[in-house]
Design a protein around this motif. Structure first.
Motif, PDB file in Angstrom:
ATOM      1  N   LYS A 274       0.588  -1.077  -0.058  1.00  0.00           N
ATOM      2  CA  LYS A 274       0.226   0.021   0.046  1.00  0.00           C
ATOM      3  C   LYS A 274       0.871   1.257   0.038  1.00  0.00           C
ATOM      4  O   LYS A 274       1.907   1.235   0.625  1.00  0.00           O
ATOM      5  CB  LYS A 274      -0.904   0.059   1.420  1.00  0.00           C
ATOM      6  CG  LYS A 274      -1.664  -1.459   1.508  1.00  0.00           C
ATOM      7  CD  LYS A 274      -2.692  -1.611   0.369  1.00  0.00           C
ATOM      8  CE  LYS A 274      -3.326  -2.903   0.601  1.00  0.00           C
ATOM      9  NZ  LYS A 274      -3.982  -3.270  -0.412  1.00  0.00           N
ATOM     10  N   HIS A 275       0.522   2.257  -0.777  1.00  0.00           N
ATOM     11  CA  HIS A 275       1.039   3.599  -0.402  1.00  0.00           C
ATOM     12  C   HIS A 275       0.961   4.167   0.886  1.00  0.00           C
ATOM     13  O   HIS A 275      -0.500   4.030   1.348  1.00  0.00           O
ATOM     14  CB  HIS A 275       0.473   4.708  -1.624  1.00  0.00           C
ATOM     15  CG  HIS A 275       0.814   5.814  -1.347  1.00  0.00           C
ATOM     16  ND1 HIS A 275       2.342   6.161  -1.850  1.00  0.00           N
ATOM     17  CD2 HIS A 275       0.499   7.214  -1.043  1.00  0.00           C
ATOM     18  CE1 HIS A 275       2.765   7.421  -1.764  1.00  0.00           C
ATOM     19  NE2 HIS A 275       1.417   8.068  -1.220  1.00  0.00           N
ATOM     20  N   ILE A 276       1.906   4.729   1.476  1.00  0.00           N
ATOM     21  CA  ILE A 276       1.928   5.109   2.969  1.00  0.00           C
ATOM     22  C   ILE A 276       2.901   6.308   2.778  1.00  0.00           C
ATOM     23  O   ILE A 276       3.936   6.471   2.292  1.00  0.00           O
ATOM     24  CB  ILE A 276       2.638   4.098   3.725  1.00  0.00           C
ATOM     25  CG1 ILE A 276       1.779   2.805   3.851  1.00  0.00           C
ATOM     26  CG2 ILE A 276       2.334   4.631   5.089  1.00  0.00           C
ATOM     27  CD1 ILE A 276       2.216   1.694   4.545  1.00  0.00           C
ATOM     28  N   HIS A 277       2.142   7.184   3.526  1.00  0.00           N
ATOM     29  CA  HIS A 277       2.945   8.550   3.659  1.00  0.00           C
ATOM     30  C   HIS A 277       2.481   9.072   5.273  1.00  0.00           C
ATOM     31  O   HIS A 277       1.325   8.801   5.583  1.00  0.00           O
ATOM     32  CB  HIS A 277       2.635   9.488   2.482  1.00  0.00           C
ATOM     33  CG  HIS A 277       1.265  10.149   2.708  1.00  0.00           C
ATOM     34  ND1 HIS A 277       0.132   9.668   2.060  1.00  0.00           N
ATOM     35  CD2 HIS A 277       0.901  11.462   3.073  1.00  0.00           C
ATOM     36  CE1 HIS A 277      -0.964  10.298   2.209  1.00  0.00           C
ATOM     37  NE2 HIS A 277      -0.643  11.382   2.651  1.00  0.00           N
ATOM     38  N   ALA A 278       3.311  10.314   5.734  1.00  0.00           N
ATOM     39  CA  ALA A 278       3.155  10.416   6.919  1.00  0.00           C
ATOM     40  C   ALA A 278       3.505  11.843   7.134  1.00  0.00           C
ATOM     41  O   ALA A 278       4.314  12.631   6.169  1.00  0.00           O
ATOM     42  CB  ALA A 278       4.215   9.893   7.875  1.00  0.00           C
ATOM     43  N   VAL A 279       2.736  12.567   7.698  1.00  0.00           N
ATOM     44  CA  VAL A 279       2.787  14.014   8.042  1.00  0.00           C
ATOM     45  C   VAL A 279       2.818  14.429   9.566  1.00  0.00           C
ATOM     46  O   VAL A 279       1.929  13.873  10.270  1.00  0.00           O
ATOM     47  CB  VAL A 279       1.496  14.738   7.381  1.00  0.00           C
ATOM     48  CG1 VAL A 279       1.329  16.179   7.768  1.00  0.00           C
ATOM     49  CG2 VAL A 279       1.297  14.453   6.103  1.00  0.00           C
ATOM     50  N   PHE A 280       3.565  15.205  10.012  1.00  0.00           N
ATOM     51  CA  PHE A 280       3.814  15.754  11.386  1.00  0.00           C
ATOM     52  C   PHE A 280       3.273  17.065  11.524  1.00  0.00           C
ATOM     53  O   PHE A 280       4.149  17.832  11.000  1.00  0.00           O
ATOM     54  CB  PHE A 280       5.112  15.228  11.818  1.00  0.00           C
ATOM     55  CG  PHE A 280       5.091  15.603  13.417  1.00  0.00           C
ATOM     56  CD1 PHE A 280       4.521  14.804  14.163  1.00  0.00           C
ATOM     57  CD2 PHE A 280       6.102  16.665  13.919  1.00  0.00           C
ATOM     58  CE1 PHE A 280       4.644  15.171  15.714  1.00  0.00           C
ATOM     59  CE2 PHE A 280       6.044  16.902  15.217  1.00  0.00           C
ATOM     60  CZ  PHE A 280       5.332  16.072  15.988  1.00  0.00           C
ATOM     61  N   GLN A 281       2.416  17.459  12.636  1.00  0.00           N
ATOM     62  CA  GLN A 281       2.059  18.838  12.471  1.00  0.00           C
ATOM     63  C   GLN A 281       1.533  19.195  13.826  1.00  0.00           C
ATOM     64  O   GLN A 281       0.783  18.521  14.169  1.00  0.00           O
ATOM     65  CB  GLN A 281       1.201  19.284  11.125  1.00  0.00           C
ATOM     66  CG  GLN A 281       0.743  20.559  11.194  1.00  0.00           C
ATOM     67  CD  GLN A 281      -0.218  20.878   9.704  1.00  0.00           C
ATOM     68  OE1 GLN A 281       0.356  20.535   8.958  1.00  0.00           O
ATOM     69  NE2 GLN A 281      -1.183  21.452  10.253  1.00  0.00           N
ATOM     70  N   ASN A 282       2.127  20.137  14.352  1.00  0.00           N
ATOM     71  CA  ASN A 282       1.547  20.443  15.728  1.00  0.00           C
ATOM     72  C   ASN A 282       1.318  19.279  16.818  1.00  0.00           C
ATOM     73  O   ASN A 282       0.444  19.192  17.512  1.00  0.00           O
ATOM     74  CB  ASN A 282      -0.131  21.177  15.501  1.00  0.00           C
ATOM     75  CG  ASN A 282       0.021  22.339  14.664  1.00  0.00           C
ATOM     76  OD1 ASN A 282       0.763  23.040  14.765  1.00  0.00           O
ATOM     77  ND2 ASN A 282      -0.966  22.480  13.908  1.00  0.00           N
ATOM     78  N   GLY A 283       2.418  18.722  16.754  1.00  0.00           N
ATOM     79  CA  GLY A 283       2.535  17.271  17.791  1.00  0.00           C
ATOM     80  C   GLY A 283       1.592  16.112  17.574  1.00  0.00           C
ATOM     81  O   GLY A 283       1.483  15.331  18.291  1.00  0.00           O
ATOM     82  N   ILE A 284       1.054  16.204  16.287  1.00  0.00           N
ATOM     83  CA  ILE A 284       0.336  15.015  15.709  1.00  0.00           C
ATOM     84  C   ILE A 284       0.872  14.505  14.686  1.00  0.00           C
ATOM     85  O   ILE A 284       1.089  15.149  13.690  1.00  0.00           O
ATOM     86  CB  ILE A 284      -1.292  15.591  15.478  1.00  0.00           C
ATOM     87  CG1 ILE A 284      -1.885  16.047  16.816  1.00  0.00           C
ATOM     88  CG2 ILE A 284      -1.913  14.193  14.847  1.00  0.00           C
ATOM     89  CD1 ILE A 284      -3.130  16.600  16.478  1.00  0.00           C
ATOM     90  N   LEU A 285       1.216  13.044  14.611  1.00  0.00           N
ATOM     91  CA  LEU A 285       1.621  12.145  13.439  1.00  0.00           C
ATOM     92  C   LEU A 285       0.559  11.571  12.939  1.00  0.00           C
ATOM     93  O   LEU A 285      -0.120  10.804  13.491  1.00  0.00           O
ATOM     94  CB  LEU A 285       2.895  11.336  14.033  1.00  0.00           C
ATOM     95  CG  LEU A 285       3.217  10.564  12.797  1.00  0.00           C
ATOM     96  CD1 LEU A 285       4.182  11.211  11.885  1.00  0.00           C
ATOM     97  CD2 LEU A 285       4.106   9.380  13.334  1.00  0.00           C
TER      98      LEU A 285
END
Length: 129
Positions: free
Chosen positions: A98-109
């Motif tokens: 599966k295509h997987i990507h991650a974003v981290f912003q304002n203490g939330i991953l």
């Protein structure tokens, strides 16, 4: 025999059962309190794993995918292995395709696992945007 990199659809019944077990498992609540909190959401096209990590920076985090597991590590003191907090989620099906990507912003991953877009089919570290 199907190609290993071929997209396999999610087994919706198995996924529903897994989500139910994940949230009813007492270990989930314990890990939410001792490591860091993790929530899982499902949309029509994605499964979203959300980890609450206030006080961390993207460089403190690591996301790794291996067959059917997703591992999130957080360590804001790189020289101290004992301070590493880890959550590992075992999915009811392989997620490396599966295509997987991650974003981290304002203490939330947020880790997004696509239900429709193919991935590399390999165990891998996920880059955090």
């Amino acid at each position: 025999m199907a190609d290993k990199n071929e997209m396999q659809p999610y087994d919706l019944e198995a996924m529903e059962k897994w989500l139910e077990n994940f949230f009813l498992d007492p270990l989930t609540s314990y890990l939410d309190q001792t490591a860091f909190r993790v929530d899982i959401f499902e949309t029509e096209t994605e499964i979203i794993v959300e980890a609450l990590l206030p006080g961390y920076e993207p460089s403190h985090l690591s996301v790794y995918v291996e067959d059917n597991s997703l591992t999130i590590s957080a360590n804001n003191q790189p020289a101290n292995i004992d301070r590493t907090r880890i959550r590992k989620m075992e999915f009811p099906c392989s997620i490396i395709n599966k295509h997987i990507h991650a974003v981290f912003q304002n203490g939330i991953l947020e880790v997004f696992l696509s239900k429709t877009t193919p991935g590399t089919g390999k165990n891998r570290k996920i880059t955090i945007d």
